[in-house]
Design an enzyme around this catalytic site. Structure first.
Site, PDB file in Angstrom:
ATOM      1  N   ILE A  18     -21.003  -9.860  -5.362  1.00  0.00           N
ATOM      2  CA  ILE A  18     -21.086 -10.476  -4.033  1.00  0.00           C
ATOM      3  C   ILE A  18     -19.817 -10.201  -3.220  1.00  0.00           C
ATOM      4  O   ILE A  18     -19.890  -9.943  -2.013  1.00  0.00           O
ATOM      5  CB  ILE A  18     -21.319 -11.998  -4.187  1.00  0.00           C
ATOM      6  CG1 ILE A  18     -22.685 -12.250  -4.837  1.00  0.00           C
ATOM      7  CG2 ILE A  18     -21.200 -12.716  -2.851  1.00  0.00           C
ATOM      8  CD1 ILE A  18     -22.919 -13.695  -5.298  1.00  0.00           C
ATOM      9  N   TYR A 154     -19.037 -24.227 -16.064  1.00  0.00           N
ATOM     10  CA  TYR A 154     -19.294 -23.591 -14.764  1.00  0.00           C
ATOM     11  C   TYR A 154     -19.794 -24.620 -13.754  1.00  0.00           C
ATOM     12  O   TYR A 154     -19.296 -24.697 -12.619  1.00  0.00           O
ATOM     13  CB  TYR A 154     -20.310 -22.464 -14.941  1.00  0.00           C
ATOM     14  CG  TYR A 154     -20.647 -21.721 -13.668  1.00  0.00           C
ATOM     15  CD1 TYR A 154     -19.679 -20.987 -12.988  1.00  0.00           C
ATOM     16  CD2 TYR A 154     -21.939 -21.734 -13.153  1.00  0.00           C
ATOM     17  CE1 TYR A 154     -19.982 -20.294 -11.824  1.00  0.00           C
ATOM     18  CE2 TYR A 154     -22.260 -21.046 -11.994  1.00  0.00           C
ATOM     19  CZ  TYR A 154     -21.285 -20.330 -11.336  1.00  0.00           C
ATOM     20  OH  TYR A 154     -21.595 -19.650 -10.188  1.00  0.00           O
TER      21      TYR A 154
HETATM   22  N1  NAP Z   1     -24.498 -13.886  -9.853  1.00  0.00           N
HETATM   23  C1  NAP Z   1     -25.061 -15.059  -9.627  1.00  0.00           C
HETATM   24  O1  NAP Z   1     -26.203 -15.304 -10.067  1.00  0.00           O
HETATM   25  C2  NAP Z   1     -24.339 -16.114  -8.814  1.00  0.00           C
HETATM   26  C3  NAP Z   1     -25.090 -17.212  -8.380  1.00  0.00           C
HETATM   27  C4  NAP Z   1     -24.448 -18.204  -7.630  1.00  0.00           C
HETATM   28  C5  NAP Z   1     -23.106 -18.084  -7.338  1.00  0.00           C
HETATM   29  N2  NAP Z   1     -22.399 -17.016  -7.774  1.00  0.00           N
HETATM   30  C6  NAP Z   1     -20.968 -16.971  -7.433  1.00  0.00           C
HETATM   31  O2  NAP Z   1     -20.704 -15.798  -6.698  1.00  0.00           O
HETATM   32  C7  NAP Z   1     -19.343 -15.414  -6.855  1.00  0.00           C
HETATM   33  C8  NAP Z   1     -19.277 -13.940  -7.184  1.00  0.00           C
HETATM   34  O3  NAP Z   1     -19.931 -13.710  -8.414  1.00  0.00           O
HETATM   35  P1  NAP Z   1     -20.770 -12.381  -8.725  1.00  0.00           P
HETATM   36  O4  NAP Z   1     -22.145 -12.803  -9.102  1.00  0.00           O
HETATM   37  O5  NAP Z   1     -20.581 -11.371  -7.667  1.00  0.00           O
HETATM   38  O6  NAP Z   1     -20.075 -11.949 -10.110  1.00  0.00           O
HETATM   39  P2  NAP Z   1     -19.056 -10.764 -10.479  1.00  0.00           P
HETATM   40  O7  NAP Z   1     -19.687  -9.452 -10.161  1.00  0.00           O
HETATM   41  O8  NAP Z   1     -18.652 -11.039 -11.899  1.00  0.00           O
HETATM   42  O9  NAP Z   1     -17.831 -10.999  -9.503  1.00  0.00           O
HETATM   43  C9  NAP Z   1     -16.833 -11.944  -9.737  1.00  0.00           C
HETATM   44  C10 NAP Z   1     -15.536 -11.437  -9.148  1.00  0.00           C
HETATM   45  O10 NAP Z   1     -14.518 -12.423  -9.363  1.00  0.00           O
HETATM   46  C11 NAP Z   1     -13.361 -11.730  -9.793  1.00  0.00           C
HETATM   47  N3  NAP Z   1     -12.415 -12.572 -10.520  1.00  0.00           N
HETATM   48  C12 NAP Z   1     -12.552 -13.158 -11.723  1.00  0.00           C
HETATM   49  N4  NAP Z   1     -11.420 -13.815 -12.047  1.00  0.00           N
HETATM   50  C13 NAP Z   1     -10.544 -13.622 -11.028  1.00  0.00           C
HETATM   51  C14 NAP Z   1      -9.214 -14.019 -10.753  1.00  0.00           C
HETATM   52  N5  NAP Z   1      -8.519 -14.763 -11.629  1.00  0.00           N
HETATM   53  N6  NAP Z   1      -8.631 -13.634  -9.583  1.00  0.00           N
HETATM   54  C15 NAP Z   1      -9.303 -12.881  -8.697  1.00  0.00           C
HETATM   55  N7  NAP Z   1     -10.567 -12.443  -8.908  1.00  0.00           N
HETATM   56  C16 NAP Z   1     -11.172 -12.823 -10.049  1.00  0.00           C
HETATM   57  C17 NAP Z   1     -13.882 -10.600 -10.648  1.00  0.00           C
HETATM   58  O11 NAP Z   1     -12.856  -9.626 -10.782  1.00  0.00           O
HETATM   59  P3  NAP Z   1     -12.579  -8.782 -12.146  1.00  0.00           P
HETATM   60  O12 NAP Z   1     -13.433  -7.579 -12.035  1.00  0.00           O
HETATM   61  O13 NAP Z   1     -11.128  -8.511 -12.065  1.00  0.00           O
HETATM   62  O14 NAP Z   1     -12.947  -9.681 -13.298  1.00  0.00           O
HETATM   63  C18 NAP Z   1     -15.062 -10.133  -9.799  1.00  0.00           C
HETATM   64  O15 NAP Z   1     -14.621  -9.280  -8.789  1.00  0.00           O
HETATM   65  C19 NAP Z   1     -18.774 -16.324  -7.944  1.00  0.00           C
HETATM   66  O16 NAP Z   1     -18.014 -17.373  -7.354  1.00  0.00           O
HETATM   67  C20 NAP Z   1     -20.018 -16.880  -8.610  1.00  0.00           C
HETATM   68  O17 NAP Z   1     -19.782 -18.136  -9.196  1.00  0.00           O
HETATM   69  C21 NAP Z   1     -22.984 -16.020  -8.498  1.00  0.00           C
END
Ligand code: NAP
Length: 286
Positions: A18, A154
């Protein structure tokens, strides 16, 4: 805010999913976009996406759990561009497990990224957002409104973000800063499930002890959610873009009709038993 042609937006966690899609969409919409990542050498997918979209994105190192990195990151943006108009708190990690099986350090680690990370970023950005009449947009989750079985850490961290942002919003509004929380349901094509440990479900089952039947049932329930409308990162980025540009964005922004209906369950559940009846089914034989 928000004159897209001049606005500067900082997005956290843009190496994948995202955050990556949001950074590209913001740049495409004309924002000066600072896409932050923990490790610039691992920002390969981001660089590829930026090149494909033929947009300009400033990639900056920033770890939301590191106080120096947060402070330096925000300061660098303001020194470079003279202003900050929007912060998108996107960085986040999931966690699959249950309290008895999870070391406290692992629970704290989730809280550090999902809750204190967003808090630290917001705290560092506020003076600049006050100056610009800007906004804070945080990616929450429907699991941050309805607690999901085996997602205790979470859900807790995202509930905390909900409470924090809901309490902050009226105060921030008094100093000209808008606060919104974007609530996706299921989003595919991100690294989220793998990072949450869901990639190795058999290992979780093997270590589940007395929780094995419930975890198996939960796995079956997840696998059976075939008609759940799954969104993609660009779908969510589109919603974030609306939150960035809407003159009066709502506080809570579900990303589709399914998420809107699901969140509605909680608001009508005064004694908590409606949600309990639903989630207890998810950890029982189907
Ligand atoms: N996927 C879903 O179904 C879903 C649903 C609802 C909400 N969300 C929310 O959407 C957001 C993005 O998630 P996503 O689904 O796109 O997952 P994702 O692809 O795993 O992205 C998460 C991002 O957060 C970064 N991150 C983790 N720890 C960090 C830190 N200490 N400092 C800075 N960056 C950090 C990761 O970087 P690295 O590559 O360095 O680890 C990655 O770029 C999250 O807040 C998640 O809770 C996701």
């Amino acid at each position: 805010m928000t004159d897209a042609a001049h606005g500067t937006v900082l997005v956290t966690g843009t190496s994948s999913g995202i955050g990556l899609a949001t950074a590209v969409a913001a740049a495409r919409a004309g924002f000066t976009t600072v896409a932050t990542v923990r490790d610039v050498d691992r920002a390969v997918a981001l660089r590829d996406a930026v090149a494909r979209a033929q947009v300009k994105v400033d990639i900056l190192r920033l770890d939301v759990t590191d106080a120096d990195s947060v402070e330096t990151g925000v300061r660098t943006v303001v020194e470079r561009y003279g202003r900050l108009d929007a912060l998108v708190n996107n960085a986040g990690v999931g966690h699959l497990g249950t309290v008895e099986l999870t070391p406290l350090a692992d629970l704290r680690a989730v809280m550090e990224v999902d809750f204190f990370g967003a808090v630290a970023m917001t705290r560092a950005a506020m003076p600049h957002l006050r100056a610009s009449g800007g906004r804070v947009i945080t990616i929450g989750a429907v699991r941050g409104v309805i607690g999901q079985p085996f997602n205790e850490a979470y859900s807790a961290a995202k509930f905390a973000v909900e409470g924090f942002m809901e309490a902050l919003a009226p105060v921030a509004a008094r100093v000209g800063v808008r606060v919104s929380i974007v609530e996706p349901g299921a989003v595919d094509l991100t690294s989220f499930a793998d990072n949450a440990g869901g990639g190795d479900f058999p290992a979780l089952i093997a270590a589940a002890g007395p929780y094995e039947p419930a975890l198996r049932a939960y796995g079956d329930w997840v696998a059976g959610q075939l008609d759940l409308p799954v969104q993609t990162p660009p779908d969510i980025a589109e919603v974030v873009l609306r939150a960035l540009t809407d003159p009066e964005p709502p506080f809570r922004i579900p990303t589709n009709d399914w998420a809107r209906g699901y969140l509605g369950l909680k608001l009508a559940d005064h004694d908590g038993m409606l949600v309990q009846a639903m989630t207890r089914r998810w950890v029982s034989p189907q």
